[in-house]
Write a protein that holds these residues in place. Structure first.
Motif, mmCIF file in Angstrom:
data_model
loop_
_atom_site.group_PDB
_atom_site.id
_atom_site.type_symbol
_atom_site.label_atom_id
_atom_site.label_comp_id
_atom_site.label_asym_id
_atom_site.label_seq_id
_atom_site.Cartn_x
_atom_site.Cartn_y
_atom_site.Cartn_z
ATOM 1 N N UNK A 561 -3.028 36.497 12.369
ATOM 2 C CA UNK A 561 -4.272 36.241 13.089
ATOM 3 C C UNK A 561 -5.145 35.233 12.340
ATOM 4 N N UNK A 562 -5.211 35.369 11.022
ATOM 5 C CA UNK A 562 -6.009 34.413 10.250
ATOM 6 C C UNK A 562 -5.434 33.008 10.343
ATOM 7 N N UNK A 563 -4.089 32.887 10.253
ATOM 8 C CA UNK A 563 -3.443 31.582 10.352
ATOM 9 C C UNK A 563 -3.678 30.959 11.725
ATOM 10 N N UNK A 564 -3.509 31.780 12.794
ATOM 11 C CA UNK A 564 -3.713 31.267 14.144
ATOM 12 C C UNK A 564 -5.149 30.834 14.369
ATOM 13 N N UNK A 565 -6.100 31.581 13.803
ATOM 14 C CA UNK A 565 -7.510 31.220 13.968
ATOM 15 C C UNK A 565 -7.806 29.879 13.304
ATOM 16 N N UNK A 566 -7.241 29.647 12.126
ATOM 17 C CA UNK A 566 -7.441 28.358 11.458
ATOM 18 C C UNK A 566 -6.836 27.229 12.288
ATOM 19 N N UNK A 567 -5.640 27.454 12.830
ATOM 20 C CA UNK A 567 -5.007 26.428 13.658
ATOM 21 C C UNK A 567 -5.807 26.172 14.935
ATOM 22 N N UNK A 568 -6.373 27.248 15.511
ATOM 23 C CA UNK A 568 -7.152 27.077 16.735
ATOM 24 C C UNK A 568 -8.380 26.207 16.488
ATOM 25 N N UNK A 625 -17.027 28.203 21.757
ATOM 26 C CA UNK A 625 -16.561 26.840 21.505
ATOM 27 C C UNK A 625 -15.352 26.521 22.368
ATOM 28 N N UNK A 626 -14.443 27.474 22.538
ATOM 29 C CA UNK A 626 -13.266 27.253 23.377
ATOM 30 C C UNK A 626 -13.672 27.024 24.826
ATOM 31 N N UNK A 627 -14.589 27.869 25.359
ATOM 32 C CA UNK A 627 -15.042 27.694 26.743
ATOM 33 C C UNK A 627 -15.735 26.345 26.927
#
Length: 692
Positions: A561-568, A625-627
């Motif tokens: 989850x931490x890795x994916x959040x950084x990539x996102x 931020x995504x929205x």
């Protein structure tokens, strides 16, 4: 009212009522059956008669022998039960009748029960109809005749009176039932007398004897009766003998109790909760400087002498015990002495009696004077401090104890467990102030410390978060896991029991994360706490029922989850996400709108499902931020399409409910629309984030 009715009256009355109900019900049933059978029998005879008349009419018309029809009708009219016997043509005109005056008349006008519609239906279907009217006690018969030529007879109509036959059958039935009633009544009287002498009278004797059980006037002599009544007599005599022995033992015990009370020098009180009356022993009064006859035996005598600082907590503790919210009543408080100073007493009480509805009615207890020395004063101060803080331990002290347990382990090789408990305080924050919430959490930890043994160490980390260390669970890891799960379940049940704070009533819910501790493996206390935090996060999922164990896969999931959040976050800056447009059609297969969907393909080609993407953005705090990124990309697409002259349908966006909670989203969204010249425009904001 039935409580005062004697069995000698009630039992015969019930038997007589039941007998009459059965006999009358049987009579009404048989009477109805007799009428039905009579109607069926008469209908069969009438059908045979009309069948014969049909043949006579058809034969006479063929031979044009009218006199034969006249004779047959005259013979049929001789039957006293036959009221109407007519032969009619298609226009309902009477051609022949048992009464001459009806001839050549219209049957509809002279015969009350004749139905022209039924006449036509019977003739057309050529099916006879025989109708029984039990209200009028008559039988109506429509019997068709095949006419030889126009204007001749096509129906035989007959109406027969059942009343004389029904009256005769009913009269015979009444005579038979009168004989049955008489014989049954005599049997009932004999049976009632037998019950009286075998049961009712012996019970009356035993009832009178029961009033004198335990006294010299007791006598229960029954000459003869049923075995059950004689057994009751024997039991009553045994109860009389036991009561005599019990009264003697009670008198002896009372003397011993009085001696023990006087020897112990403790005060005794006995409180009648219903009336408020209180028995106060002489020693109780002596403790606060009064003579045996100087204080009234009422609840206010004790209540008004409580120290103002102790009054609220003592009365609350008493009320909680009486109402069943606590298991015991024990209090150390001060009472006003006659001389004006206060004395410290230890007060213990116990409920001993309840009414049939389960409400407490009596409570007894003792007073012990504990203010005679400085040593007692110190013990009292310690008790008062413990009553406020319980066994609550500061977090740093708890971490030191946890570190000591992890380093030293257990020489017996037994497993332990760390429990992290998080209480849902979302609804409490809106109701209670911070001070009141802290007091409520103090009640929670006080309940937990009073419930669990010394083998469990408890501390409060922060408001709504508690941590427990359980030692010596078991030597086998499977047994330790089962006991840990049982403790976690008990924790949630103890916390779920209602709390009363002021005028508020709370029912709390909690989640428990469990980290098993091996006595051989040495772990850092911070790592153990981190694992417990991962477990409690997993316990909040709907399929975990509020309890979850730590396992190594949680570390991998947390790292992913931490890795994916950084990539996102990096992808949002490089615009590495993909938009898709899903058409929405109406019933005529016409394009109405298009739903904008977001898709994420990582650099290595892995596809991240929309549900995982949205959950990751919400947990990482970047959903707004995504929205906003999606909205800007759509604005750019609309702008480019307008420059290229392409027509676009209505575009709909899915906005997370978390984003709507941030006021800055709408400001940034409107700003982007204005900067690209897209206002006014129809925008549909859909808060169903699961449709990404």
């Amino acid at each position: 009212m039935l409580r005062k009715v004697s069995l000698a009256v009630l039992l015969p009355l019930c038997m007589l009522t039941l007998y009459l109900v059965l006999v009358i019900g049987e009579y009404l049933f048989e009477n109805e059956q007799v009428r039905v059978e009579l109607a069926q029998r008469q209908s069969a005879l009438i059908k045979q008669q009309l069948f014969r008349m049909q043949n006579v009419v058809q034969s006479a018309e063929s031979s044009q022998d009218v006199d034969r029809i006249e004779q047959e009708v005259s013979l049929a009219g001789l039957d006293s039960n036959t009221m109407v016997y007519i032969l009619v043509d298609a226009e309902s005109r009477i051609r022949f009748a048992n009464h001459t005056v009806w001839r050549d008349s219209n049957a509809i006008q002279v015969i009350d029960g004749f139905d022209a519609v039924r006449h036509q239906a019977v003739v057309q279907a050529f099916l006879p109809q025989i109708l029984v009217n039990f209200e009028r006690l008559t039988i109506q018969a429509y019997y068709p005749v095949l006419p030889k030529y126009s204007g001749t007879i096509d129906l035989i109509y007959l109406e027969s009176d059942l009343a004389p036959l029904a009256l005769e059958a009913s009269s015979k039935l009444q005579q038979r039932f009168i004989r049955i009633w008489g014989i049954g009544g005599l049997l009932l009287i004999g049976f009632t007398l037998m019950l009286y002498f075998l049961i009712i009278r012996p019970l009356q004797i035993l009832s009178q004897a029961a009033k004198h059980v335990g006294t010299p006037a007791f006598s229960a002599s029954i000459p003869w009766s049923l075995a059950e009544v004689l057994s009751l007599q024997s039991s009553l005599q045994q109860a009389h003998q036991r009561l005599e022995r019990t009264v003697k033992q009670l008198n002896d015990s009372e003397l011993r109790w009085l001696f023990a009370v006087e020897s112990s020098r403790n005060g005794i009180w006995d409180w009648d909760i219903r009336t408020g009356e209180v028995f106060l022993s002489d020693r109780w009064k002596e403790m606060i400087g009064y003579a045996p006859d100087e204080l009234a035996g009422v609840f206010q005598t004790w209540e008004t002498r409580l120290h103002p600082d102790d009054r609220h907590s003592v009365l609350d503790g008493l009320q909680e015990y009486v109402s069943g919210k606590s298991k015991e009543f024990e209090s150390v408080h001060r009472l006003l002495h006659r001389d004006g100073h206060y004395v410290w007493v230890l007060d213990r009480g116990m409920l001993v009696d309840w009414d049939p509805q389960g409400r407490p009615t009596r409570m007894i207890g003792i007073h012990v004077n504990v203010s005679e020395s400085a040593k007692n004063h110190a013990a009292i101060a310690e008790l008062v401090d413990q009553s406020v803080a319980g066994r609550k331990m500061l977090p740093d002290i708890f971490m030191a104890r946890l570190s000591q347990f992890l380093i030293e382990g257990n020489s017996g090789g037994q497993w332990g467990a760390l429990f992290l408990v998080e209480i849902d305080t979302l609804g409490l924050v809106a109701t209670l102030s911070s001070h009141e919430l802290e007091r409520l959490m103090t009640q929670v930890i006080a309940r937990l410390t009073s419930y669990f043994t010394e083998n469990v160490i408890i501390t409060q980390l922060e408001s709504g978060a508690f941590v427990l260390l359980a030692k010596d669970l078991a030597m086998d890891v499977a047994v330790a896991a089962r006991r840990s799960l049982a403790i976690a379940s008990e924790l949630r049940q103890v916390i779920a029991r209602p709390f009363h704070y002021g005028n508020h009533h709370f029912e709390l819910s909690s989640n428990v994360g469990i980290c098993l501790l091996d006595s051989i493996e040495t772990l850092d206390p911070a790592l153990v706490m981190y694992r417990a935090e991962l477990a409690v996060l997993n316990a909040k999922q709907t399929d975990q029922a509020g309890c979850a164990f730590y396992h190594s896969e949680m570390d991998l999931h947390q790292s992913r989850d931490k890795q994916l959040l950084r990539e996102l976050l990096a992808t949002l800056k490089t615009e590495g996400l993909t938009l898709m447009f899903q058409p929405v059609m109406n019933g005529n297969s016409e394009l109405v709108s298009a739903e904008v969907l977001i898709r994420w393909y990582r650099a290595d080609g892995e596809y991240i499902p929309p549900a995982e993407l949205v959950a990751l953005a919400e947990q990482g705090g970047v959903i707004a931020e995504l929205d906003l990124w999606v909205a800007k990309q759509v604005c750019l697409f609309i702008q480019q399409s307008a420059h290229q002259g392409r027509w676009l349908p209505i575009l709909t966006l899915n906005i997370s409910t978390f984003s709507f909670g941030q006021g800055s989203l709408s400001i940034h969204l409107l700003r982007s629309l204005r900067s690209m010249g897209l206002l006014p425009i129809n925008w549909v904001l859909n808060s169903a984030r699961r449709h990404y």
